[in-house]
Structure formats: structure tokens, C-alpha cells
Design a protein around this motif. Structure first.
Motif, PDB file in Angstrom:
ATOM      1  N   LEU A 416       0.872  -1.178   0.000  1.00 22.72           N
ATOM      2  CA  LEU A 416       0.000   0.000   0.000  1.00 22.72           C
ATOM      3  C   LEU A 416       0.905   1.223   0.000  1.00 22.72           C
ATOM      4  N   LYS A 417       0.764   2.036  -1.047  1.00 24.47           N
ATOM      5  CA  LYS A 417       1.628   3.204  -1.195  1.00 24.47           C
ATOM      6  C   LYS A 417       0.790   4.438  -1.458  1.00 24.47           C
ATOM      7  N   MET A 418       1.031   5.484  -0.657  1.00 22.16           N
ATOM      8  CA  MET A 418       0.359   6.765  -0.831  1.00 22.16           C
ATOM      9  C   MET A 418       1.408   7.818  -1.162  1.00 22.16           C
ATOM     10  N   THR A 419       1.150   8.602  -2.205  1.00 20.36           N
ATOM     11  CA  THR A 419       2.098   9.623  -2.636  1.00 20.36           C
ATOM     12  C   THR A 419       1.375  10.933  -2.906  1.00 20.36           C
ATOM     13  N   SER A 420       2.175  11.985  -3.133  1.00 22.83           N
ATOM     14  CA  SER A 420       1.668  13.314  -3.479  1.00 22.83           C
ATOM     15  C   SER A 420       0.664  13.782  -2.429  1.00 22.83           C
ATOM     16  N   ASP A 421      -0.555  14.150  -2.839  1.00 25.91           N
ATOM     17  CA  ASP A 421      -1.578  14.581  -1.888  1.00 25.91           C
ATOM     18  C   ASP A 421      -2.702  13.554  -1.788  1.00 25.91           C
ATOM     19  N   GLY A 422      -2.374  12.295  -2.022  1.00 26.67           N
ATOM     20  CA  GLY A 422      -3.366  11.231  -1.929  1.00 26.67           C
ATOM     21  C   GLY A 422      -3.941  11.106  -0.528  1.00 26.67           C
ATOM     22  N   LYS A 423      -5.192  10.662  -0.481  1.00 28.96           N
ATOM     23  CA  LYS A 423      -5.890  10.555   0.805  1.00 28.96           C
ATOM     24  C   LYS A 423      -6.534   9.178   0.943  1.00 28.96           C
ATOM     25  N   MET A 424      -6.618   8.716   2.187  1.00 32.57           N
ATOM     26  CA  MET A 424      -7.287   7.452   2.477  1.00 32.57           C
ATOM     27  C   MET A 424      -8.159   7.648   3.707  1.00 32.57           C
ATOM     28  N   GLU A 425      -9.336   7.023   3.689  1.00 32.39           N
ATOM     29  CA  GLU A 425     -10.297   7.183   4.780  1.00 32.39           C
ATOM     30  C   GLU A 425     -10.796   5.815   5.233  1.00 32.39           C
ATOM     31  N   VAL A 426     -10.865   5.631   6.547  1.00 27.28           N
ATOM     32  CA  VAL A 426     -11.334   4.376   7.141  1.00 27.28           C
ATOM     33  C   VAL A 426     -12.581   4.678   7.960  1.00 27.28           C
ATOM     34  N   SER A 427     -13.651   3.900   7.738  1.00 30.84           N
ATOM     35  CA  SER A 427     -14.895   4.103   8.478  1.00 30.84           C
ATOM     36  C   SER A 427     -15.666   2.789   8.517  1.00 30.84           C
ATOM     37  N   GLY A 428     -16.752   2.779   9.274  1.00 27.58           N
ATOM     38  CA  GLY A 428     -17.658   1.638   9.252  1.00 27.58           C
ATOM     39  C   GLY A 428     -17.244   0.442  10.072  1.00 27.58           C
ATOM     40  N   GLY A 429     -16.353   0.604  11.052  1.00 29.94           N
ATOM     41  CA  GLY A 429     -15.989  -0.523  11.906  1.00 29.94           C
ATOM     42  C   GLY A 429     -14.496  -0.749  11.963  1.00 29.94           C
ATOM     43  N   ASP A 430     -14.110  -1.998  12.250  1.00 27.75           N
ATOM     44  CA  ASP A 430     -12.699  -2.366  12.406  1.00 27.75           C
ATOM     45  C   ASP A 430     -12.159  -2.904  11.081  1.00 27.75           C
ATOM     46  N   VAL A 431     -11.380  -2.092  10.394  1.00 33.35           N
ATOM     47  CA  VAL A 431     -10.795  -2.481   9.107  1.00 33.35           C
ATOM     48  C   VAL A 431      -9.444  -3.141   9.358  1.00 33.35           C
ATOM     49  N   ILE A 432      -9.224  -4.289   8.706  1.00 34.33           N
ATOM     50  CA  ILE A 432      -7.984  -5.051   8.875  1.00 34.33           C
ATOM     51  C   ILE A 432      -7.282  -5.153   7.526  1.00 34.33           C
ATOM     52  N   LEU A 433      -6.015  -4.730   7.487  1.00 32.49           N
ATOM     53  CA  LEU A 433      -5.194  -4.873   6.290  1.00 32.49           C
ATOM     54  C   LEU A 433      -4.107  -5.901   6.563  1.00 32.49           C
ATOM     55  N   LEU A 434      -4.009  -6.902   5.703  1.00 33.54           N
ATOM     56  CA  LEU A 434      -2.928  -7.881   5.757  1.00 33.54           C
ATOM     57  C   LEU A 434      -2.034  -7.613   4.554  1.00 33.54           C
ATOM     58  N   ILE A 435      -0.835  -7.082   4.801  1.00 31.66           N
ATOM     59  CA  ILE A 435       0.036  -6.632   3.716  1.00 31.66           C
ATOM     60  C   ILE A 435       1.286  -7.509   3.672  1.00 31.66           C
ATOM     61  N   ASP A 436       1.431  -8.227   2.574  1.00 37.14           N
ATOM     62  CA  ASP A 436       2.663  -8.994   2.350  1.00 37.14           C
ATOM     63  C   ASP A 436       3.625  -8.094   1.582  1.00 37.14           C
ATOM     64  N   GLY A 437       4.057  -7.036   2.260  1.00 35.28           N
ATOM     65  CA  GLY A 437       4.889  -6.014   1.638  1.00 35.28           C
ATOM     66  C   GLY A 437       4.954  -4.806   2.542  1.00 35.28           C
ATOM     67  N   ASP A 438       5.069  -3.592   1.932  1.00 32.42           N
ATOM     68  CA  ASP A 438       5.301  -2.365   2.689  1.00 32.42           C
ATOM     69  C   ASP A 438       4.044  -1.503   2.772  1.00 32.42           C
ATOM     70  N   PHE A 439       4.027  -0.659   3.817  1.00 29.72           N
ATOM     71  CA  PHE A 439       3.013   0.384   3.987  1.00 29.72           C
ATOM     72  C   PHE A 439       3.757   1.710   3.963  1.00 29.72           C
ATOM     73  N   SER A 440       3.415   2.589   3.004  1.00 27.94           N
ATOM     74  CA  SER A 440       4.197   3.806   2.826  1.00 27.94           C
ATOM     75  C   SER A 440       3.291   5.008   2.612  1.00 27.94           C
ATOM     76  N   MET A 441       3.601   6.100   3.338  1.00 24.87           N
ATOM     77  CA  MET A 441       2.931   7.390   3.148  1.00 24.87           C
ATOM     78  C   MET A 441       4.004   8.434   2.885  1.00 24.87           C
ATOM     79  N   GLU A 442       4.029   8.980   1.661  1.00 27.37           N
ATOM     80  CA  GLU A 442       5.021   9.973   1.274  1.00 27.37           C
ATOM     81  C   GLU A 442       4.320  11.234   0.800  1.00 27.37           C
TER      82      GLU A 442
END
Length: 582
Positions: A416-442
Motif C-alpha cells: 500500500l503506497k500513498m504519494t503526493s496529496d493522496g488521501k485514504m479514509e477508514v470508516s464503518g468498523g474495524d478495518v484489517i489490512l494484511l500486507i505482504d509487503g510495505d506500507f508507505s505514506m510519502e
């Protein structure tokens, strides 16, 4: 002839007898009245005693119901515990008119209050009791026990402070305290403090504790190998110093006492204030070298005197030792990875058949709930979760949009990669991400977690939250489902597996026991962090959230959560208004 002469009494004897009889009657009547009064007093006392015992029974029964709720639900916030607990009421065994009823409230100090009313003879006798109770959290059930746990070392070189607060009781400013503890676990692992990083909490090290620069500690320090305090002035430790090794003091003051099993060295302008008035300022088991003849003394006796040269037998700091007979791999104080995360990650991933990849770029907004993830702006990608058994939700089930399920809804990603002015929103309960890799916010990216929602990220790769990235948690601490609003669990075992260099504050519970956690920049971390090695520089501070002790993610607690009696509250519970009929 003798004539008998009789004196006339004129009824005097009769009058005397009547007077005596009247007096006796008065005594008898008075005694009867006293007996009646005593009987009534005894009856009233018996009624009051019955109502008092019934009120006590109401307190005990309500406490039992609270404990049952804790056993069933786990540790909850006070308000949630009140809402999920039934109110106690019933009758005593002596008669059907012997009743009790209890109510639950939270007082201004955040404590539980049980108000119980006991009644006898249709309310003719009443007693009110108000008891205060607290919640003692389960020990060993949370892996987030300290502000910082650097299994193999902690190095703090910045200017950010370390302290604590409790999000379940209020904001940081309202509840901040001195429980920001720092520790190491692996054998001979050091804590190094340089620059100006004041710690408001205890510091424990399986190796050496180095106090360099002007970093003060507001708490006790405890080391297995030694304590080194660099040249300087002012207060260096506002507490006691304990070490099983050497003690080297080159400047400044200790407010408490010093206990060292090994050698003790104190240079000029060093002080042990012993503000608590202990018998001896210092005890050491090795050799002593004390330069300052004026300050290094107690009541005119220099520290080199034999009365101070006594081995204090300081207890060791607990270390990770699998060969120890009492070793518990699930105890976060004796195992760096009490969750055995790599093994658990393998179990979760065994049932995953496919992975998605998410990239959030310029002007894009990606939204997650427990049912799907989708681009609401600047894209068309839609992903759906898969079902998996995630151990973190064994005791506290996932809050899902469409109710509960025997397994958890998990989004499987290969990155999961976020760049520039990208946005992400979590709502509606308990969200679970299983990432076989990296989590990046730049760049100028933003992650927003809505109120009553949480994001749990389990990953095999790195976590990188860059300088311009922002993480907004609308509700800090635990959600109503009992999970941290944001948490990272990383099984990565390389270098710099978790990096936070942002200027904005971050709330997160970070569990990365096999990799280095690097905190830099000027942003403050609220929550807790556990890593193989923790380094902190710049202005980045850490504020431990004691509310994370209520997280149930560490397996079976060594001691269960329980209700603790705090005392009686001497006030009359508020009475309901009488009805018109009454």
C-alpha cells in the motif's frame, strides 16, 4: 379493775399503705414504660439492621454482576462497563418484604459507584449505602505495557519528552502523568539518553543506563549492568538508582538513594539528596571512590566509611531467558515477541489465495470499510475482503458493517503506497489490512480514521510515514469494540522496519519486535511502541496511552481483570421523586 385505753389512729396506717402502694405502682408503671420503649428501640434497631444488611447485599450482588461483565467482555471503559451490566435487585432470605436494589454511576473521579437501597417492612425501614470501586486491568493481556520497549536497546538523542496519559479517562492535557516507562528486555541491552529527552517514568535496562547531556528522569532507574551519569548540574534522577553493577556519578543530583551491588564512583559536585529520609544515602558492594568530601557524606560520615560499603543485593531486571524455569513466552516483560508474530502471520496468510495492490496518488481518495475498498475520487479500483482468522480479534470481535462473523474480514494486499496529496479514509468498523509487503505514506498524504472505527495493519514489510504525511484519528485510544484506533504489527526482521519522520502528531500502537523503530522529525507519538531497537531524535517525543493496557491481544492474561473495592462514599444517594399516590 384495770381499764384499757386505746389511742385513736384516725386511718393513718391506711393512708401510709395507700401512699406506699401508689409509689410502687408508679415504679411499676415507669418500668413498664421503659420496657416498652426498649422493646420499640430494639425493634427499630432490628429493622434498621435488616435494611443495612440488605443494602450491603445489594452492593455485593452488583459487584458480582460487574465482575461477570468483565469476565465476559474483558476490560472496558467505565461508561461501557456500566452500560453492559445489569442492575442488581432482589429479596433477602428472612422475608418477602426484605428487598434490595442497586444503581451504577461514574463519579467525577472516574470511579464506579454502586448505590444500594435496602428496605424492610414495605419501606418502613430503609438504608442507603454508596460504595466506590475501580477496575484493575488484566496483567499480561496487552503487549502495550510501556511507552517504549526496545528489546535490544533504546537510544534517545532528541528533545522530545516521554510521559503518559490515559485516553479512556480524558485528553492528554487532562490526564497526563509520570508513567512513561522505558525498558529493554534482551540480555545486556542498554538505554542511552543524550540531548534533552526528559523521561517521566521509570527506566529499566538489562544492560547499562547512560544519562548523557541534560536528560533528567522523573522516576526510578534500575539496571543489571551499571549506571553512568555524565558531567552536568541540576536534577538528574528524581527518584532512586538501583543497579546490580557499577555506579558512576560525574555531576548533578539524585533526589532519592543509590543502591549498587558493584563499585561506586562519585566526582566533584555530585549529590544524593535522600529526600525520603532513608537510613543510608548510598549502599555499594564493591569499592568506593568519592571525590567530594563535603557533599559526599551523610550526617558528617563520608560515603567511604564502611557503614555504606554494604552489598544491597539489588534484584535483577527481568530479561528474556527461555532456559529459566519460570519463563513465560506470552509475558511481554520476559519475551520481546510475546505474540510470536512470524508464526501467527504464517497461519493467517496460509488461507489467502490472492493479493491486491493499492496505490493512492495525486487528488485520489481511497475509502475502506469492512465490506470493500474503493476509489471515491480519481480512480475506479474496487477490492473486497476475504475471510480469515486473525488472532488479535479472538477476545474482542471485529466490529463489522453487517454484524458479526465467526472469522474476520481482511483485505489482503501485496503493498500500500500513498504519494503526493493522496488521501485514504477508514470508516464503518474495524478495518484489517494484511500486507505482504510495505506500507508507505510519502508527500502531503493524509490518512483519516473516523470515530468508532479502527485500522489494524499486519504486514511483513516496512512501515514508512514520511515528513509531510498526516494521520488523523478522530477518536484516540480504544474504539467501542476494544481495539486501538490505529495499530501496526510488523514481522519484518531487517533494519529500519518502522520509520516515523512526520511533523504532525501520530496516534498509533506499534508492535515491531524484530526490527528497528526510528522516530525523528518534530511530530509527537501518542500510544506505545515496541521494537528490537528504538531510536528517537529531533523533537519527536512519546506519550504512552495507559488505556492500551485494556487491549486484549497478548493471549491468556496472567491475572484476570477484576473489580477492586476502593472504599465507602459517605453521601446519601439521590432519591427519586415520590408519585402523587405516595
Amino acid at each position: 379493775m384495770v381499764v384499757a385505753v386505746f389511742n385513736k389512729q384516725h386511718g393513718f396506717t391506711l393512708i401510709t399503705v395507700l401512699i406506699l402502694t401508689s409509689m410502687a405502682s408508679l415504679v411499676v408503671l415507669s418500668s413498664l414504660r421503659e420496657n416498652i420503649v426498649q422493646e420499640r428501640l430494639s425493634g427499630n434497631f432490628q429493622k434498621k439492621l435488616n435494611s443495612r444488611l440488605l443494602a450491603e447485599k445489594g452492593v455485593f450482588e452488583q459487584a458480582k454482576l460487574l465482575q461477570q461483565t468483565l469476565n465476559r467482555e474483558g476490560v472496558l471503559a467505565v461508561d461501557d462497563l456500566i452500560n453492559k451490566t445489569n442492575l442488581a435487585s432482589g429479596t433477602g432470605i428472612i422475608a418477602s418484604d426484605a428487598t434490595f436494589s442497586a444503581t451504577l454511576t461514574k463519579n467525577p473521579d472516574g470511579e464506579l459507584e454502586i448505590a444500594s437501597l435496602g428496605q424492610r417492612f414495605e419501606g418502613d425501614a430503609q438504608s442507603n449505602l454508596v460504595a466506590r470501586f475501580g477496575i484493575q486491568g488484566a496483567k499480561g493481556s496487552s503487549v502495550f505495557t510501556n511507552a517504549m520497549v526496545g528489546c535490544k536497546g533504546v537510544n534517545l538523542s532528541g528533545s522530545g519528552s516521554i510521559d503518559s496519559y490515559d485516553s479512556s479517562q480524558g485528553t492528554y492535557e487532562e490526564t497526563k502523568s509520570d508513567d512513561g516507562d522505558v525498558s529493554t528486555i534482551a540480555g545486556d541491552s542498554d538505554v542511552v539518553l543524550s540531548g534533552h529527552s526528559p523521561i517521566r517514568g521509570d527506566v529499566k535496562a538489562s544492560g547499562v543506563i547512560y544519562l548523557n547531556g541534560s536528560s533528567p528522569i522523573i522516576g526510578n532507574i534500575h539496571s543489571n549492568t551499571g549506571v553512568y551519569i555524565s558531567p552536568g548540574s541540576g536534577l538528574r534522577v528524581d527518584g532512586n538508582v538501583y543497579t546490580r553493577g557499577y555506579y558512576k556519578h560525574r555531576g548533578g543530583r539524585i533526589s532519592g538513594v543509590v543502591r549498587a551491588n558493584g563499585d561506586a564512583t562519585m566526582q566533584w559536585s555530585t549529590y544524593i539528596d535522600n529526600t525520603q529520609g532513608e537510613t543510608l544515602d548510598i549502599m555499594y558492594g564493591g569499592t568506593g571512590d568519592f571525590k567530594d568530601t563535603y557533599n559526599n557524606q551523610q550526617d558528617g560520615v563520608h560515603y567511604s566509611n564502611s557503614k555504606f560499603n554494604i552489598n544491597p543485593n539489588v534484584e535483577p531486571v527481568t530479561v528474556a531467558d527461555p532456559t529459566a524455569p519460570d519463563y513465560d513466552p506470552s509475558n511481554p516483560d520476559t519475551n520481546c515477541d510475546p505474540l510470536i508474530l512470524p508464526e501467527k502471520m504464517t497461519d493467517i496468510m496460509a488461507g489467502i489465495t490472492g493479493y491486491d495492490s493499492i496505490s493512492v496518488g495525486p487528488t485520489q481518495l481511497f475509502k475502506f470499510n469492512t465490506e470493500q475498498g474503493f476509489h471515491s475520487n480519481g480512480g475506479s479500483q474496487i477490492i473486497v475482503p476475504t475471510l480469515a482468522d486473525v488472532f488479535l480479534f479472538d477476545k474482542k470481535i471485529q466490529n463489522q458493517s453487517n454484524g458479526s462473523h465467526s472469522k474476520e474480514y481482511v483485505f489482503a494486499l501485496d503493498g500500500l503506497k500513498m504519494t503526493s496529496d493522496g488521501k485514504m479514509e477508514v470508516s464503518g468498523g474495524d478495518v484489517i489490512l494484511l500486507i505482504d509487503g510495505d506500507f508507505s505514506m510519502e508527500g502531503d498524504t493524509t490518512l483519516t480514521i473516523k470515530k468508532d472505527s479502527s485500522l489494524t495493519v499486519l504486514l511483513t514489510g516496512k512501515v514508512n510515514i514520511g515528513a509531510g504525511a498526516k494521520v488523523i484519528t478522530e477518536q484516540e485510544g480504544l474504539t467501542t469494540s476494544g481495539h486501538p484506533s490505529l495499530s501496526f504489527y510488523s514481522s519484518f526482521n531487517g533494519v529500519n522496519g518502522v520509520q516515523f519522520s512526520g511533523a504532525a502528531n501520530l496516534y498509533a500502537a506499534i508492535y515491531a519486535p524484530l526490527t528497528t523503530v526510528k522516530l525523528s522529525g518534530s511530530g509527537e507519538l501518542f500510544g506505545s511502541v515496541r521494537g528490537a531497537v528504538i531510536t528517537s531524535s529531533g523533537g519527536s517525543g512519546a506519550h504512552y496511552d495507559a488505556g492500551l493496557l485494556k487491549v486484549q491481544n497478548g493471549g491468556k492474561p496472567s491475572t484476570p481483570a477484576r473489580i477492586v473495592f476502593l472504599g465507602w462514599s459517605y453521601k446519601t444517594p439521590p432519591q427519586s421523586e415520590p408519585s402523587p399516590a405516595q
